[in-house]
Scaffold this motif. Structure first.
Motif, PDB file in Angstrom:
ATOM      1  N   ARG A   1       0.830  -1.210   0.000  1.00 51.69           N
ATOM      2  CA  ARG A   1       0.000   0.000   0.000  1.00 51.69           C
ATOM      3  C   ARG A   1       0.863   1.258   0.000  1.00 51.69           C
ATOM      4  O   ARG A   1       0.614   2.194  -0.775  1.00 51.69           O
ATOM      5  N   ALA A   2       1.862   1.288   0.854  1.00 53.28           N
ATOM      6  CA  ALA A   2       2.727   2.464   0.935  1.00 53.28           C
ATOM      7  C   ALA A   2       3.443   2.713  -0.389  1.00 53.28           C
ATOM      8  O   ALA A   2       3.593   3.867  -0.828  1.00 53.28           O
ATOM      9  N   THR A   3       3.892   1.648  -1.039  1.00 49.46           N
ATOM     10  CA  THR A   3       4.586   1.795  -2.316  1.00 49.46           C
ATOM     11  C   THR A   3       3.656   2.349  -3.381  1.00 49.46           C
ATOM     12  O   THR A   3       4.021   3.263  -4.142  1.00 49.46           O
TER      13      THR A   3
ATOM     14  N   ILE B   1       3.949   5.978  -5.443  1.00 44.92           N
ATOM     15  CA  ILE B   1       3.924   6.072  -6.904  1.00 44.92           C
ATOM     16  C   ILE B   1       2.852   7.064  -7.351  1.00 44.92           C
ATOM     17  O   ILE B   1       3.081   7.882  -8.257  1.00 44.92           O
ATOM     18  N   ALA B   2       1.681   7.007  -6.743  1.00 46.85           N
ATOM     19  CA  ALA B   2       0.620   7.957  -7.081  1.00 46.85           C
ATOM     20  C   ALA B   2       1.074   9.391  -6.830  1.00 46.85           C
ATOM     21  O   ALA B   2       0.807  10.288  -7.638  1.00 46.85           O
TER      22      ALA B   2
ATOM     23  N   PRO C   1      -4.516  -4.490  -9.256  1.00 49.21           N
ATOM     24  CA  PRO C   1      -5.370  -4.889  -8.131  1.00 49.21           C
ATOM     25  C   PRO C   1      -6.779  -5.315  -8.519  1.00 49.21           C
ATOM     26  O   PRO C   1      -7.485  -5.925  -7.702  1.00 49.21           O
ATOM     27  N   THR C   2      -7.229  -4.992  -9.733  1.00 48.10           N
ATOM     28  CA  THR C   2      -8.608  -5.298 -10.120  1.00 48.10           C
ATOM     29  C   THR C   2      -8.704  -6.223 -11.330  1.00 48.10           C
ATOM     30  O   THR C   2      -9.801  -6.614 -11.716  1.00 48.10           O
ATOM     31  N   ILE C   3      -7.588  -6.574 -11.934  1.00 50.46           N
ATOM     32  CA  ILE C   3      -7.617  -7.405 -13.135  1.00 50.46           C
ATOM     33  C   ILE C   3      -8.214  -8.780 -12.830  1.00 50.46           C
ATOM     34  O   ILE C   3      -8.057  -9.314 -11.724  1.00 50.46           O
TER      35      ILE C   3
ATOM     36  N   ILE D   1      -4.797   4.002  -8.958  1.00 53.72           N
ATOM     37  CA  ILE D   1      -3.680   3.507  -8.140  1.00 53.72           C
ATOM     38  C   ILE D   1      -3.911   3.865  -6.680  1.00 53.72           C
ATOM     39  O   ILE D   1      -3.729   3.024  -5.777  1.00 53.72           O
ATOM     40  N   ARG D   2      -4.330   5.106  -6.438  1.00 54.06           N
ATOM     41  CA  ARG D   2      -4.550   5.539  -5.058  1.00 54.06           C
ATOM     42  C   ARG D   2      -5.757   4.818  -4.446  1.00 54.06           C
ATOM     43  O   ARG D   2      -5.713   4.381  -3.288  1.00 54.06           O
ATOM     44  N   GLY D   3      -6.811   4.686  -5.217  1.00 50.64           N
ATOM     45  CA  GLY D   3      -8.037   4.084  -4.692  1.00 50.64           C
ATOM     46  C   GLY D   3      -7.905   2.605  -4.378  1.00 50.64           C
ATOM     47  O   GLY D   3      -8.623   2.084  -3.513  1.00 50.64           O
TER      48      GLY D   3
END
Length: 213
Positions: free
Chosen positions: A12-14, A18-19, A52-54, A93-95
């Motif tokens: 999550r932090a990474t 990036i975002a 994360p959603t693929i 990416i953030r969500g």
């Protein structure tokens, strides 16, 4: 999953870092080539937004166009999603920074190294800074060296000792290649942009090997 109490917070932090980096990029920087061959910065961002959603179906649907090659499937999807507006990619990416899933045919144990390495694929060609805690890179290194395909790090770097100078990680036998865990992670995943950050008796030999490929 080993170290699960620290693994997903690291992912999550990474993703969030990036975002933050992407939010600061100029339109021209979004179009520049990344370290990931054939991918622009926006394509890497598209990949990171999608992971994360693929679903497995998403991959199957593009397989014929990609001639059923896993790397080509990845590239088709990265470019497709990379064509989205930067604001949409950053929001995705953030969500989904804390999302702990991916397609069933993929492996969530790859999420950390995937985010770290692709973050550097964006940052380094743009001369941007994207710091990574040494412990996060150490966790990522352990996974890359354990998984074999597609990087085959143990086979490619056979004959060398790799030693992190900023965390407790070492592997292999032979002339030493030492440096920050992040540089060793990039090397282990086939990136050569990190070589200037490495030192030791094995570096000259490694450079010669890279030159003659």
């Amino acid at each position: 999953m080993a170290d699960s109490d620290t693994y997903w917070p690291a992912v999550r932090a990474t993703r969030l870092r990036i975002a933050d980096l992407l939010e600061d990029l100029t339109p021209a920087e979004w179009e520049q080539e990344s370290l990931c061959q054939g991918w622009r910065v926006r394509d890497v961002a598209g990949h990171l937004a999608l992971v994360p959603t693929i679903t497995t179906w998403d991959m199957v649907a593009v397989a014929p166009r990609a001639r059923f090659g896993p790397d080509r499937i990845n590239t088709v999807l990265a470019r497709r999603h990379g064509s989205r507006d930067p604001e949409d990619l950053i929001a995705a990416i953030r969500g989904h920074a804390g999302t702990r899933r991916t397609a069933k045919v993929l492996d969530t144990r790859n999420a950390l190294f995937d985010a770290i390495v692709h973050g550097q694929d964006i940052a380094l060609p743009l001369a941007r800074q994207l710091p990574v805690p040494a412990e996060h890179s150490r966790q990522a290194l352990r996974r890359v060296w354990a998984m074999g395909r597609p990087f085959h790090a143990e086979r490619r770097l056979a004959g060398f000792t790799l030693r992190a100078t900023d965390t407790d990680w070492t592997t292999g036998h032979g002339p030493e290649i030492a440096g920050p865990a992040l540089a060793l992670l990039l090397l282990s995943t086939g990136r050569t942009a990190c070589l200037d950050a490495l030192h030791g008796d094995g570096v000259d030999r490694l450079n010669a090997t890279q030159t003659h490929r």
